[in-house]
Motif scaffolding. Structure first.
Motif, PDB file in Angstrom:
ATOM      1  N   LYS A   1       0.827  -1.208   0.000  1.00 33.77           N
ATOM      2  CA  LYS A   1       0.000   0.000   0.000  1.00 33.77           C
ATOM      3  C   LYS A   1       0.863   1.260   0.000  1.00 33.77           C
ATOM      4  N   LEU A   2       0.426   2.276  -0.751  1.00 37.32           N
ATOM      5  CA  LEU A   2       1.151   3.541  -0.771  1.00 37.32           C
ATOM      6  C   LEU A   2       1.100   4.244   0.579  1.00 37.32           C
ATOM      7  N   ASP A   3       0.016   4.046   1.323  1.00 38.32           N
ATOM      8  CA  ASP A   3      -0.113   4.703   2.626  1.00 38.32           C
ATOM      9  C   ASP A   3       0.140   3.722   3.774  1.00 38.32           C
ATOM     10  N   GLY A   4       0.908   2.665   3.476  1.00 37.95           N
ATOM     11  CA  GLY A   4       1.221   1.691   4.514  1.00 37.95           C
ATOM     12  C   GLY A   4       2.175   2.243   5.556  1.00 37.95           C
ATOM     13  N   GLN A   5       2.412   1.439   6.578  1.00 36.45           N
ATOM     14  CA  GLN A   5       3.273   1.864   7.686  1.00 36.45           C
ATOM     15  C   GLN A   5       4.293   0.784   7.998  1.00 36.45           C
ATOM     16  N   ASN A   6       5.494   1.206   8.375  1.00 30.76           N
ATOM     17  CA  ASN A   6       6.534   0.295   8.845  1.00 30.76           C
ATOM     18  C   ASN A   6       6.799   0.623  10.310  1.00 30.76           C
ATOM     19  N   PRO A   7       6.075  -0.005  11.246  1.00 27.19           N
ATOM     20  CA  PRO A   7       6.167   0.361  12.668  1.00 27.19           C
ATOM     21  C   PRO A   7       7.578   0.223  13.246  1.00 27.19           C
ATOM     22  N   ILE A   8       8.326  -0.799  12.806  1.00 23.56           N
ATOM     23  CA  ILE A   8       9.679  -0.994  13.347  1.00 23.56           C
ATOM     24  C   ILE A   8      10.581   0.175  12.986  1.00 23.56           C
ATOM     25  N   LYS A   9      10.498   0.610  11.729  1.00 18.54           N
ATOM     26  CA  LYS A   9      11.318   1.747  11.316  1.00 18.54           C
ATOM     27  C   LYS A   9      10.810   3.045  11.932  1.00 18.54           C
ATOM     28  N   CYS A  10       9.511   3.162  12.132  1.00 26.44           N
ATOM     29  CA  CYS A  10       8.970   4.357  12.797  1.00 26.44           C
ATOM     30  C   CYS A  10       9.599   4.534  14.178  1.00 26.44           C
ATOM     31  N   VAL A  11       9.640   3.459  14.942  1.00 26.83           N
ATOM     32  CA  VAL A  11      10.221   3.509  16.289  1.00 26.83           C
ATOM     33  C   VAL A  11      11.701   3.865  16.219  1.00 26.83           C
ATOM     34  N   ALA A  12      12.416   3.242  15.271  1.00 27.59           N
ATOM     35  CA  ALA A  12      13.856   3.494  15.132  1.00 27.59           C
ATOM     36  C   ALA A  12      14.134   4.950  14.761  1.00 27.59           C
ATOM     37  N   ILE A  13      13.355   5.496  13.847  1.00 23.06           N
ATOM     38  CA  ILE A  13      13.557   6.888  13.431  1.00 23.06           C
ATOM     39  C   ILE A  13      13.315   7.839  14.602  1.00 23.06           C
ATOM     40  N   LYS A  14      12.287   7.559  15.395  1.00 23.38           N
ATOM     41  CA  LYS A  14      12.009   8.410  16.558  1.00 23.38           C
ATOM     42  C   LYS A  14      13.155   8.345  17.566  1.00 23.38           C
ATOM     43  N   LYS A  15      13.694   7.158  17.788  1.00 20.43           N
ATOM     44  CA  LYS A  15      14.824   7.020  18.716  1.00 20.43           C
ATOM     45  C   LYS A  15      16.030   7.811  18.223  1.00 20.43           C
ATOM     46  N   LEU A  16      16.299   7.717  16.937  1.00 18.62           N
ATOM     47  CA  LEU A  16      17.442   8.438  16.375  1.00 18.62           C
ATOM     48  C   LEU A  16      17.230   9.947  16.458  1.00 18.62           C
ATOM     49  N   PHE A  17      16.012  10.394  16.193  1.00 18.60           N
ATOM     50  CA  PHE A  17      15.753  11.839  16.243  1.00 18.60           C
ATOM     51  C   PHE A  17      15.811  12.360  17.670  1.00 18.60           C
ATOM     52  N   ASP A  18      15.388  11.554  18.631  1.00 15.94           N
ATOM     53  CA  ASP A  18      15.467  11.957  20.039  1.00 15.94           C
ATOM     54  C   ASP A  18      16.904  12.267  20.434  1.00 15.94           C
ATOM     55  N   THR A  19      17.853  11.527  19.858  1.00 12.80           N
ATOM     56  CA  THR A  19      19.263  11.724  20.189  1.00 12.80           C
ATOM     57  C   THR A  19      19.924  12.772  19.293  1.00 12.80           C
ATOM     58  N   LEU A  20      19.676  12.698  17.998  1.00 15.70           N
ATOM     59  CA  LEU A  20      20.386  13.556  17.055  1.00 15.70           C
ATOM     60  C   LEU A  20      19.688  14.889  16.808  1.00 15.70           C
ATOM     61  N   GLY A  21      18.355  14.894  16.837  1.00 17.38           N
ATOM     62  CA  GLY A  21      17.609  16.090  16.527  1.00 17.38           C
ATOM     63  C   GLY A  21      17.837  16.548  15.102  1.00 17.38           C
ATOM     64  N   LYS A  22      17.486  17.805  14.832  1.00 16.70           N
ATOM     65  CA  LYS A  22      17.700  18.356  13.502  1.00 16.70           C
ATOM     66  C   LYS A  22      19.188  18.607  13.308  1.00 16.70           C
ATOM     67  N   THR A  23      19.720  18.119  12.217  1.00 12.90           N
ATOM     68  CA  THR A  23      21.155  18.196  11.982  1.00 12.90           C
ATOM     69  C   THR A  23      21.507  19.327  11.026  1.00 12.90           C
ATOM     70  N   ALA A  24      22.788  19.603  10.919  1.00 10.53           N
ATOM     71  CA  ALA A  24      23.272  20.546   9.907  1.00 10.53           C
ATOM     72  C   ALA A  24      23.050  19.934   8.531  1.00 10.53           C
ATOM     73  N   PRO A  25      22.964  20.751   7.496  1.00 12.16           N
ATOM     74  CA  PRO A  25      22.762  20.207   6.133  1.00 12.16           C
ATOM     75  C   PRO A  25      23.834  19.193   5.770  1.00 12.16           C
ATOM     76  N   TYR A  26      23.410  18.099   5.180  1.00 14.17           N
ATOM     77  CA  TYR A  26      24.355  17.057   4.781  1.00 14.17           C
ATOM     78  C   TYR A  26      25.179  17.518   3.586  1.00 14.17           C
ATOM     79  N   PRO A  27      26.481  17.294   3.627  1.00 10.54           N
ATOM     80  CA  PRO A  27      27.336  17.684   2.484  1.00 10.54           C
ATOM     81  C   PRO A  27      26.964  16.949   1.188  1.00 10.54           C
ATOM     82  N   TYR A  28      26.604  15.671   1.334  1.00 12.10           N
ATOM     83  CA  TYR A  28      26.208  14.855   0.176  1.00 12.10           C
ATOM     84  C   TYR A  28      24.958  14.072   0.555  1.00 12.10           C
ATOM     85  N   LEU A  29      23.887  14.260  -0.222  1.00  7.52           N
ATOM     86  CA  LEU A  29      22.648  13.553   0.065  1.00  7.52           C
ATOM     87  C   LEU A  29      22.785  12.077  -0.255  1.00  7.52           C
ATOM     88  N   HIS A  30      21.984  11.280   0.401  1.00 10.19           N
ATOM     89  CA  HIS A  30      21.996   9.829   0.222  1.00 10.19           C
ATOM     90  C   HIS A  30      21.914   9.482  -1.268  1.00 10.19           C
TER      91      HIS A  30
END
Length: 383
Positions: free
Chosen positions: A353-382
């Motif tokens: 589904k286009l509007d599906g959810q990945n709960p495991i990655k949702c939790v991981a992203i929140k954990k990472l953002f809690d620690t890192l927060g908004k970062t400086a602009p990346y020199p090279y995008l993914h």
């Protein structure tokens, strides 16, 4: 800037590959069909269309196989773009490669590429286990392993780049073989001269049905996301102290805000031309004729009669509307604009589904953002 800001024309150059990666997400798909390479007529027409309709002059070579396996085609496409009457002098070139190529190819890359992402899983034992050389190519490389050839090419390019506008980085797939060795990999890449690394947690391969309907695939998939996050954060701090960028696919939008996760949702600004003449919106959808449940990402096709691309505007509209601000499960999420609803390709592959959810990655992203927060602009995008 958010990941969706990476505007470029991508060429899925060929299905040919010289490695036998254990986790390849499209190996079964590629091996079940006859080898294919983008016809120059289609590649050049795509360049014409893109340059006429977009300001970006960034072109990119990517899978589904190894782009350097069609070296002459890659050269021809690059020459056409760089000599284009509509801004060819502004063209920049990006390549994602497995790094296992011959000396003549690396010399061309040195003088023609600007961004080179090496698909590289770390220390030699891990690289050779995850990404072994296809035995039929062993004679070309005089019996060397993929790690030996890759290391040699990385060192040579970095040592010889001088004042060229050229960055050599690594794109790492994290599996159970290297998940707890991320700090060690930081030191390894640093010693090779690499200063920019993006890591990607292992994701499901793409088949004929969504993962949610594939019991065998689900039962065989093993990945400890908690371990990845814990080890990633340790490696991130270690890398920062050395002046090395250690990124994660889960953090691609931490340096900006966008309701879109990536360029999938704006395919006319970042189209991917497939070997069989289709336009894909996603790196995970590499052949138009065999897209199956990933067909929402096939947004156009080369018309052999009119010699033009036909766009599927209804599909493009649906992708444009796929925003974290439009999805119920993202509605109250504090990371809504620094995630964009997770990777759309992985989400559709897993949920159908286009509007599906990945709960495991949702939790991981929140954990990472809690620690890192908004970062400086990346020199090279993914990549």
């Amino acid at each position: 800037m958010p990941h969706s800001n990476k505007k470029m024309l991508s060429f899925f150059l060929t299905t040919k590959c010289n490695l036998c990666c254990r986790y390849c997400y499209n190996a079964k798909e590629r091996n079940s069909i006859q080898e294919q390479t983008i016809p120059l007529e289609i590649a050049n027409a795509a360049t014409d269309w893109y340059f006429a309709n977009n300001e970006s002059r960034h072109i990119r070579f990517y899978g589904p196989g190894e782009p350097t396996q069609e070296f002459e085609t890659m050269k021809a496409i690059t020459d056409y773009a760089k000599n284009h009457k509509n801004g060819g002098n502004k063209v920049t070139v990006e390549i994602q490669t497995n790094g296992v190529f011959t000396n003549d190819i690396r010399e061309w890359i040195l003088n023609n590429a600007n961004i080179v992402w090496m698909s590289f899983d770390g220390m030699k034992d891990i690289q050779n286990y995850n990404r072994p050389l296809n035995p039929k190519y062993s004679q070309i490389f005089e019996g060397k392993t993929s790690a030996n050839v890759l290391e040699d090419n990385v060192k040579w390019l970095i040592q010889n780049k001088a004042d060229r506008n050229l960055m050599i980085g690594a794109r790492v797939t994290i599996t159970d073989s290297n998940i707890e060795k991320q700090k060690e990999m930081v030191d390894y890449f640093y010693n090779l001269g690499i200063r920019y690394v993006w890591t990607n947690p292992l994701f499901y391969s793409v088949g004929k049905i969504p993962v949610c309907d594939d019991i065998e695939k689900k039962s065989n998939y093993k990945f400890d996301m908690d371990s990845y996050v814990r080890n990633y954060l340790e490696a991130y701090e270690h890398a920062k102290g050395k002046g090395l960028f250690w990124g994660s696919f889960l953090t691609v939008n931490f340096d900006g805000e966008s309701p879109y996760h990536c360029r999938c949702c704006i395919p006319k600004e970042a189209p991917h031309i497939t070997p069989d003449g289709y336009i894909s919106a996603c790196d995970m959808v590499v052949l138009g004729e065999y897209a199956y449940h990933m067909s929402p990402f096939i947004v156009g096709k080369w018309n052999t009669d009119t010699k033009q691309f036909d766009f599927y505007e209804n599909k493009i509209k649906k992708l444009n509307e796929r925003k974290s601000t439009n999805m119920v499960h993202c509605e109250k999420c504090e990371v809504q604009l620094h995630c964009g609803g997770c990777c759309l390709g992985e989400t559709v592959n897993e949920t159908g589904k286009l509007d599906g959810q990945n709960p495991i990655k949702c939790v991981a992203i929140k954990k990472l953002f809690d620690t890192l927060g908004k970062t400086a602009p990346y020199p090279y995008l993914h990549p």
